[in-house]
Design an enzyme around this catalytic site. Sequence first.
Site, PDB file in Angstrom:
ATOM      1  N   ILE A   1      -4.870   5.698   0.624  1.00 28.94           N
ATOM      2  CA  ILE A   1      -5.407   4.768  -0.380  1.00 28.94           C
ATOM      3  C   ILE A   1      -6.348   3.884   0.436  1.00 28.94           C
ATOM      4  CG2 ILE A   1      -3.335   3.293  -0.140  1.00 28.94           C
ATOM      5  CD1 ILE A   1      -3.840   2.261  -2.979  1.00 28.94           C
ATOM      6  N   SER A   2      -7.596   3.742   0.002  1.00 31.61           N
ATOM      7  CA  SER A   2      -8.597   2.999   0.781  1.00 31.61           C
ATOM      8  C   SER A   2      -8.217   1.529   0.869  1.00 31.61           C
ATOM      9  CB  SER A   2      -9.976   3.127   0.131  1.00 31.61           C
ATOM     10  OG  SER A   2     -10.347   4.472   0.039  1.00 31.61           O
TER      11      SER A   2
END
Length: 220
Positions: A64-65
Amino acid sequence: MEEAEKINTLRRREMVETLERYGITNRRVLDAFLEVPRHLFFEGEAMDCAYNDGAYPIGFGQTISQPYTVALMTTLLVERCSSGKVLEIGTGSGYQAAILAALGYSVFSVERIFALHEKAKKLLTRLGFGVACRFGDGTLGWMDDAPFDGILVTAGAPREPESLLRQLAENGAMVIPIGGSSAQQMTVIQREGKDFKRELFEHFTFVPLVGREGWDETVF
Ligand code: SAM
């Protein structure tokens, strides 16, 4: 409000303050970050890391960025296309798609790893974010619902995928990190008639965009 919910709301505010310190000033974007419960896109003990400004593993070698990256990409999009249809490539956890939905876009999102696609689709539905999710190779876009006012690619591309350029609406904008396997430059491509205008921003390191118009799977 339950104690845990109060703590998460507080952490969300702190995350937004951090984003503001990093130069994210678009009020619509910051409000979307306040609205979406980022911790619900994490599991178990990892939930404690949800509001730190870092990328985090979500399984299958994917991440997940980090909030800043999501906020910057979203800002670049919002400033060029404030409403309409947006295609996201790389659903991952579903968090970026939820942010786009909270901003009022009609969101389409493609993921190439089936387990991630299934999980994100279920979560987004449960949380009430109306996102159309599809399993497949996003480098080819989503032809039947094209053109899109915005396209956001959340994995590192070796080059501009031709199919995605073709699926951009007139004046539409694509935000895409482009470069080698270890670093990519955030790039905005805006369609102007038959031409495409390009702007370059910061460097990042994304997981690879793997597909027919991306990296070859065997390279990694
Ligand atoms: N947007 C995601 C989020 O909010 O959690 C994070 C994305 S993660 C950095 C990149 C995602 O792109 C991974 O889930 C990866 O499987 C996916 N991906 C890579 N190549 C793809 C392709 N050709 N089509 C669709 N998804 C792809």
